[in-house]
Motif scaffolding. Structure first.
Motif, PDB file in Angstrom:
ATOM      1  N   ARG A  11      13.597  26.241  10.213  1.00  0.00           N
ATOM      2  CA  ARG A  11      14.948  25.690  10.348  1.00  0.00           C
ATOM      3  C   ARG A  11      14.992  24.175  10.506  1.00  0.00           C
ATOM      4  O   ARG A  11      16.068  23.594  10.470  1.00  0.00           O
ATOM      5  CB  ARG A  11      15.654  26.338  11.538  1.00  0.00           C
ATOM      6  CG  ARG A  11      15.803  27.833  11.381  1.00  0.00           C
ATOM      7  CD  ARG A  11      16.580  28.502  12.472  1.00  0.00           C
ATOM      8  NE  ARG A  11      16.513  27.841  13.752  1.00  0.00           N
ATOM      9  CZ  ARG A  11      17.348  28.041  14.752  1.00  0.00           C
ATOM     10  NH1 ARG A  11      18.321  28.898  14.618  1.00  0.00           N
ATOM     11  NH2 ARG A  11      17.219  27.419  15.894  1.00  0.00           N
ATOM     12  N   THR A  12      13.870  23.530  10.710  1.00  0.00           N
ATOM     13  CA  THR A  12      13.874  22.087  10.982  1.00  0.00           C
ATOM     14  C   THR A  12      12.949  21.355  10.013  1.00  0.00           C
ATOM     15  O   THR A  12      11.821  21.783   9.777  1.00  0.00           O
ATOM     16  CB  THR A  12      13.423  21.805  12.431  1.00  0.00           C
ATOM     17  OG1 THR A  12      14.247  22.551  13.316  1.00  0.00           O
ATOM     18  CG2 THR A  12      13.534  20.331  12.758  1.00  0.00           C
TER      19      THR A  12
ATOM     20  N   HIS B 250      18.311  20.065  10.980  1.00  0.00           N
ATOM     21  CA  HIS B 250      18.106  21.340  11.674  1.00  0.00           C
ATOM     22  C   HIS B 250      19.241  22.288  11.305  1.00  0.00           C
ATOM     23  O   HIS B 250      20.402  21.956  11.447  1.00  0.00           O
ATOM     24  CB  HIS B 250      18.088  21.132  13.197  1.00  0.00           C
ATOM     25  CG  HIS B 250      17.863  22.409  13.942  1.00  0.00           C
ATOM     26  ND1 HIS B 250      16.618  22.998  14.031  1.00  0.00           N
ATOM     27  CD2 HIS B 250      18.712  23.230  14.610  1.00  0.00           C
ATOM     28  CE1 HIS B 250      16.719  24.109  14.736  1.00  0.00           C
ATOM     29  NE2 HIS B 250      17.971  24.289  15.090  1.00  0.00           N
TER      30      HIS B 250
END
Length: 185
Positions: A156-157, A183
Motif C-alpha cells: 500500500r505504500t 499510501h
C-alpha cells in the motif's frame, strides 16, 4: 454536495453517474437563476489486463448569461498486467469559465511503465494542442515529457521521484522535479 452511483463489476463492465448540486443558484445578467450543477457519467471495461474507460462531465450554465453548458470528455485505454503498463488517453473540453467566449482544447497522453521487483520506471509524453477561443487559435499548446520511478515499500505504500520537461508553443519552457510518498488507505 453530490449524489453518486458506482455500479458493481458486471463481467468486466462498470459505470458511474454523479450529480453535483448548485446550492447558490445565483441570478445572472438576464435576470434568470443559473443552475451551475455538474453532471458526470463514466463507463469502462476490463479483461485480461486490457482496459478502456470513457468519462463525460457537463458543467451547466457556465457562460456569463447562464445559458450555455461547458463539457469535458476523456477516453483512455491500455494494458496493465504482467508487470507492464501501457496507457493512451485523449480528451476534449469546451469551457466558458464565466465568459461569453467558448474555449476549446484537446489533449493526449501516452504512459509506459514496467515493474521489476519493487521498482517501476515510467515514462509519459503528454501534449495539449493550442486552444481556440471562438475559433481563433491561441498559442498555448504544451508538450511535456516525464520520466520517473516508483519504489514499493509495501503493498500500500510507495515512494516516487520524477523529472519533467515541458515546452509551450510560444517557446516558453520549464522543468520540474517531484518526490513523494503515496499510501493507499
Amino acid at each position: 454536495n453530490a449524489i453518486r452511483y458506482d455500479s458493481p463489476n458486471l463481467n468486466g463492465f462498470k459505470f458511474t453517474a454523479a450529480y453535483g448540486f448548485d446550492e447558490k443558484r445565483e441570478t445572472v445578467g438576464n435576470g434568470n437563476r443559473s443552475n451551475k450543477a455538474v453532471w458526470n457519467l463514466g463507463a469502462g471495461y476490463e479483461n485480461a489486463g486490457y482496459y478502456a474507460d470513457i468519462g463525460y462531465v457537463s458543467f451547466q450554465d457556465t457562460d456569463a448569461s447562464g445559458s450555455k453548458d461547458g463539457n469535458y470528455w476523456r477516453l483512455e485505454g491500455g494494458y496493465n498486467a504482467n508487470n507492464l503498463l501501457v496507457a493512451l488517453a485523449y480528451g476534449q473540453s469546451k469551457l466558458y469559465n464565466g465568459a461569453v467566449n467558448a474555449t476549446k482544447a484537446k489533449e493526449a497522453a501516452l504512459t509506459v511503465g514496467y515493474t521489476m521487483g519493487a521498482l517501476t520506471p515510467k515514462f509519459t509524453y503528454a501534449h495539449v494542442w493550442d486552444s481556440k477561443i471562438n475559433g481563433t487559435k491561441i498559442d498555448d499548446g504544451i508538450s511535456q515529457y516525464v520520466i520517473g520511478v516508483d519504489y514499493a515499500l509495501s503493498k500500500r505504500t510507495s515512494v516516487f521521484a520524477a523529472f519533467s520537461k515541458e515546452k509551450v508553443t510560444d517557446e516558453t519552457s520549464g522543468r520540474a522535479i517531484a518526490v513523494g510518498v503515496k499510501h493507499n488507505f
